[in-house]
Design an enzyme around this catalytic site. Structure first.
Site, short mmCIF file in Angstrom:
data_model
loop_
_atom_site.label_atom_id
_atom_site.label_comp_id
_atom_site.label_asym_id
_atom_site.label_seq_id
_atom_site.Cartn_x
_atom_site.Cartn_y
_atom_site.Cartn_z
N HIS A 51 -11.19 25.28 -50.26
CA HIS A 51 -12.12 25.58 -51.37
C HIS A 51 -13.17 26.58 -50.96
O HIS A 51 -13.31 27.56 -51.73
CB HIS A 51 -13.15 24.15 -51.63
CG HIS A 51 -14.03 24.44 -52.75
ND1 HIS A 51 -13.72 24.00 -53.93
CD2 HIS A 51 -15.24 24.97 -52.58
CE1 HIS A 51 -14.90 24.09 -54.60
NE2 HIS A 51 -15.81 24.72 -54.00
N GLU A 52 -13.64 26.62 -49.70
CA GLU A 52 -14.71 27.59 -49.37
C GLU A 52 -13.94 28.95 -49.03
O GLU A 52 -14.54 29.96 -49.19
CB GLU A 52 -15.43 27.02 -48.05
CG GLU A 52 -16.16 25.76 -48.26
CD GLU A 52 -17.12 25.86 -49.27
OE1 GLU A 52 -17.51 26.76 -49.76
OE2 GLU A 52 -17.29 24.69 -50.05
N HIS A 55 -14.03 30.94 -52.06
CA HIS A 55 -15.31 31.62 -52.28
C HIS A 55 -15.15 33.10 -51.54
O HIS A 55 -15.56 34.02 -51.69
CB HIS A 55 -16.39 30.73 -51.94
CG HIS A 55 -16.82 29.80 -53.03
ND1 HIS A 55 -16.95 30.31 -54.07
CD2 HIS A 55 -16.80 28.55 -52.80
CE1 HIS A 55 -17.17 28.84 -54.96
NE2 HIS A 55 -17.19 27.81 -53.94
N GLU A 80 -16.80 28.86 -59.76
CA GLU A 80 -16.19 28.10 -58.90
C GLU A 80 -14.58 27.97 -59.40
O GLU A 80 -13.68 27.26 -58.74
CB GLU A 80 -16.74 26.68 -59.37
CG GLU A 80 -17.96 26.45 -58.81
CD GLU A 80 -18.32 26.41 -57.14
OE1 GLU A 80 -17.11 26.16 -56.66
OE2 GLU A 80 -19.38 26.60 -56.71
#
Length: 268
Positions: A51-52, A55, A80
């Site tokens: 997930h990170e 980003h 997101e």
């Protein structure tokens, strides 16, 4: 300027530098093993890392003319999307087979892998219901504005709701038929209420877009260079400099819809 001609411009730009600073498990709880690159992560930690990393990719691959529109400086209810998309890779058996090994270098047994993947759907609808509750709470705190008479009687001002936050949180639980533990205040540790203020709905909102991109572009082949390149040039490279709907149409080659999200929930 067009993002894809960024490197052809006769202008000096600063290239992105991104670091993921994570608090992850070590194989035996000691810093020594983690330092020696022997850390064994739980699948939950892998999902968080992916997930990170979404980003990070959004910032690393961004090429915009203005710094304040680069990378994750995008619309709050779109930012997101890349991170939620990367979570799908963390649940794909073809991806997991490349990284799920024990200390002896043995791959995860197929039957255990299938059980892991099946666990994704356990109580998933309850999780979505909770996300709706949190988003509603966020809106109650930061969204609605209530008219309040001015002190001089000459009109009204608008101020956020005056209801105590704990009372609001309890009322929303009851409205959504979710059990609430009286005399508690879990929301006081909910950091996203501060950083996202009225925008927390974006987490669930962007899961819809991420599921659509996954199903249309990567479900058949998570390692597709063609689709990865398309994702880069249609979304990641633009940061927040392009309208989200236009970017979604570019990567999907059609308008986004919610069907893929529901199909993901139903394991289709």
């Amino acid at each position: 300027h067009d993002a894809e001609s960024w490197e052809e411009q006769d202008v000096e730009y600063q290239r992105p530098i991104v670091a993921l600073v994570c608090n992850l498990s070590s194989s035996n709880g000691s810093a020594t093993s983690a330092t020696a690159n022997n850390a064994t992560l739980s699948h939950s930690e892998v999902e968080t890392l992916f997930h990170e990393f979404g980003h990070a990719l959004h910032s690393l691959l961004s090429r915009t003319s203005f710094q304040h529109l680069s990378g994750t400086r995008a619309s709050t209810d779109f930012v997101e999307t890349p991170s939620n998309l990367m979570e799908h890779f963390a649940w794909d058996p073809r991806v997991l087979e490349t990284m799920c090994v024990n200390s002896l270098g043995e791959s995860i047994p197929p039957e255990l892998l299938q059980k892991l993947i099946a666990s994704r759907y356990a109580f998933q609808c309850l999780d979505i219901q909770n996300q709706i509750l949190y988003a509603s709470f966020d809106q109650q705190l930061f969204g609605p504005q209530q008219p309040v008479p001015t002190t001089n009687g000459g009109g009204t001002n608008t101020v956020p709701t005056q209801t105590p936050s704990t009372t609001l949180f309890a009322e929303l639980h009851h409205q959504h038929s979710i059990p609430y533990a009286e005399h508690t205040h879990w929301h006081s540790r909910f950091g996203h209420l501060i950083s996202y203020g009225a925008g927390y709905y974006g987490y669930l909102y962007d899961q819809v877009f991420a599921a659509d991109i996954w199903r249309m572009n990567f479900a058949s082949d998570p390692f597709s260079r063609e689709e990865g390149t398309r994702l880069r040039h249609e979304i990641l490279v633009h940061g927040g400099s392009k309208d989200p709907h236009t970017m979604l149409k570019g990567v999907l080659r059609r308008d986004p819809n919610i069907d893929s999200f529901f199909a993901t929930i139903q394991k289709k």
